[in-house]
Write an enzyme that holds these catalytic residues in place. Sequence first.
Site, PDB file in Angstrom:
ATOM      1  N   ARG A  60       0.906  -1.310   0.002  1.00 41.58           N
ATOM      2  CA  ARG A  60      -0.039   0.053   0.024  1.00 41.58           C
ATOM      3  C   ARG A  60       0.911   1.113   0.015  1.00 41.58           C
ATOM      4  O   ARG A  60       1.624   1.780   1.058  1.00 41.58           O
ATOM      5  CB  ARG A  60      -0.832   0.082   1.145  1.00 41.58           C
ATOM      6  CG  ARG A  60      -1.835  -1.003   1.246  1.00 41.58           C
ATOM      7  CD  ARG A  60      -2.547  -1.270   2.571  1.00 41.58           C
ATOM      8  NE  ARG A  60      -3.613  -2.237   2.573  1.00 41.58           N
ATOM      9  CZ  ARG A  60      -4.172  -2.494   3.800  1.00 41.58           C
ATOM     10  NH1 ARG A  60      -4.261  -1.955   4.762  1.00 41.58           N
ATOM     11  NH2 ARG A  60      -5.234  -3.413   3.569  1.00 41.58           N
ATOM     12  N   ARG A 116      11.828   5.939   2.786  1.00 41.48           N
ATOM     13  CA  ARG A 116      11.957   7.372   2.791  1.00 41.48           C
ATOM     14  C   ARG A 116      12.717   7.794   3.804  1.00 41.48           C
ATOM     15  O   ARG A 116      13.589   8.884   3.834  1.00 41.48           O
ATOM     16  CB  ARG A 116      10.331   8.152   2.824  1.00 41.48           C
ATOM     17  CG  ARG A 116       9.456   7.831   1.623  1.00 41.48           C
ATOM     18  CD  ARG A 116       8.179   7.929   1.852  1.00 41.48           C
ATOM     19  NE  ARG A 116       7.860   9.450   2.428  1.00 41.48           N
ATOM     20  CZ  ARG A 116       6.722   9.607   3.180  1.00 41.48           C
ATOM     21  NH1 ARG A 116       5.568   8.680   2.989  1.00 41.48           N
ATOM     22  NH2 ARG A 116       6.323  10.794   3.574  1.00 41.48           N
ATOM     23  N   ASP A 160       1.995   5.181   0.202  1.00 39.58           N
ATOM     24  CA  ASP A 160       1.402   6.408   0.753  1.00 39.58           C
ATOM     25  C   ASP A 160       0.921   7.318  -0.325  1.00 39.58           C
ATOM     26  O   ASP A 160       1.354   7.285  -1.505  1.00 39.58           O
ATOM     27  CB  ASP A 160       2.728   6.900   1.840  1.00 39.58           C
ATOM     28  CG  ASP A 160       2.834   5.883   2.767  1.00 39.58           C
ATOM     29  OD1 ASP A 160       1.766   5.199   3.153  1.00 39.58           O
ATOM     30  OD2 ASP A 160       3.802   6.016   3.316  1.00 39.58           O
ATOM     31  N   TYR A 218      12.341  -0.589  -4.767  1.00 38.28           N
ATOM     32  CA  TYR A 218      11.971   0.722  -4.791  1.00 38.28           C
ATOM     33  C   TYR A 218      13.013   1.636  -5.156  1.00 38.28           C
ATOM     34  O   TYR A 218      14.319   1.579  -4.972  1.00 38.28           O
ATOM     35  CB  TYR A 218      11.521   1.199  -3.378  1.00 38.28           C
ATOM     36  CG  TYR A 218      10.435   0.927  -2.726  1.00 38.28           C
ATOM     37  CD1 TYR A 218       9.138   1.654  -2.854  1.00 38.28           C
ATOM     38  CD2 TYR A 218      10.076  -0.438  -2.289  1.00 38.28           C
ATOM     39  CE1 TYR A 218       7.746   1.182  -2.701  1.00 38.28           C
ATOM     40  CE2 TYR A 218       8.892  -0.779  -1.716  1.00 38.28           C
ATOM     41  CZ  TYR A 218       7.760   0.107  -1.891  1.00 38.28           C
ATOM     42  OH  TYR A 218       6.369  -0.514  -1.393  1.00 38.28           O
TER      43      TYR A 218
END
Length: 244
Positions: free
Chosen positions: A49, A197, A51, A108
Site C-alpha cells: 500500500r 523514505r 502512501d 523501490y
Amino acid sequence: MRYKMVLQYDGGDFNGFQRQRSHPSVQQAVEEAISLKLQRPVTIVAAGRTDAGVHALGQVIHFDSDGPLPADFHYRINCLLPDSIAALSCEPVPDNFSARFSAVRKTYRYDICLSKIHVPLLRRYCHICVYDLDIDAMRKACAYLIGEHDFRSFALSDSVKDKNTVRAVYDAHIEERDNNIISFYITGNGFLHNMVRSVAGTLIDIGRGRFSYLDMPNIIAAADRRRAGKTVSGCGLYLVSVEY
C-alpha cells in the site's frame, strides 16, 4: 479464477493506494473500473500500500473473476481508468497466489533532484535538494544497508510497536542520472512503513555532512527512530517492481 495485474500510476493524484472514505485512492479507481467491466463488485489486493504522492512503475495486484478473461482485458480496463493509472498486463495465476504474501522481493527507487532553486516541473516526481551532496559517501553508506538487519530506526514508530522489524536487503545503491537527478535503489524481502523514505532522508543527511557514512551501522544498531534522518516526502518514491 484469480488474475494478476501490473499497474503503473502517478501517485500525485491520490491520497495513497488504500481505499478511503473521503479522499481519492488508487484502489478505489481500479476496483471501480474492474467492477464496471465485470458487472459485479470486485476487491483487489496489492503487493504493498503506497502512501500519498508515491508512484508505481510496477505495482502488482490480484483479484478474482467468475470465469476466464480475454487476453486484452488490461487494455479494456485502461479505457475506464483515470489517465494517472495504467494497467500494463493481466494474466491468470493459481488460486493460492497472493500479490502481497507471495512476493519475495520488492524494489523501490527514490529520486533526488540537486538544484539550488525550486523546480516546478519536477516537484511531483523528485525530492528537490538544495544542498551539495557527497555522493561517494552516500554510496559507501548504502553498503551497510545490505544484509539482514533490524530496521526499526527507519520505521514510523507507531507502526512497529511490538512488531518484527527485521528485514533482508539484497541491494542498495545510488545511480547518477541526467538533469542533476540521483536515484537511490533498494531491493529487499519487505519494507517497514516509511522505511525507504527514512533511509533516503538519512542518506541525504550523510551526503550533506550531518552524519558520516561510518555512522550508518550505529544508526541501524540503535533501533531508535530518533537516531536516523528525517522522513523525506513521498513524491520522489517509486515502487519499481515486485518479484514472485
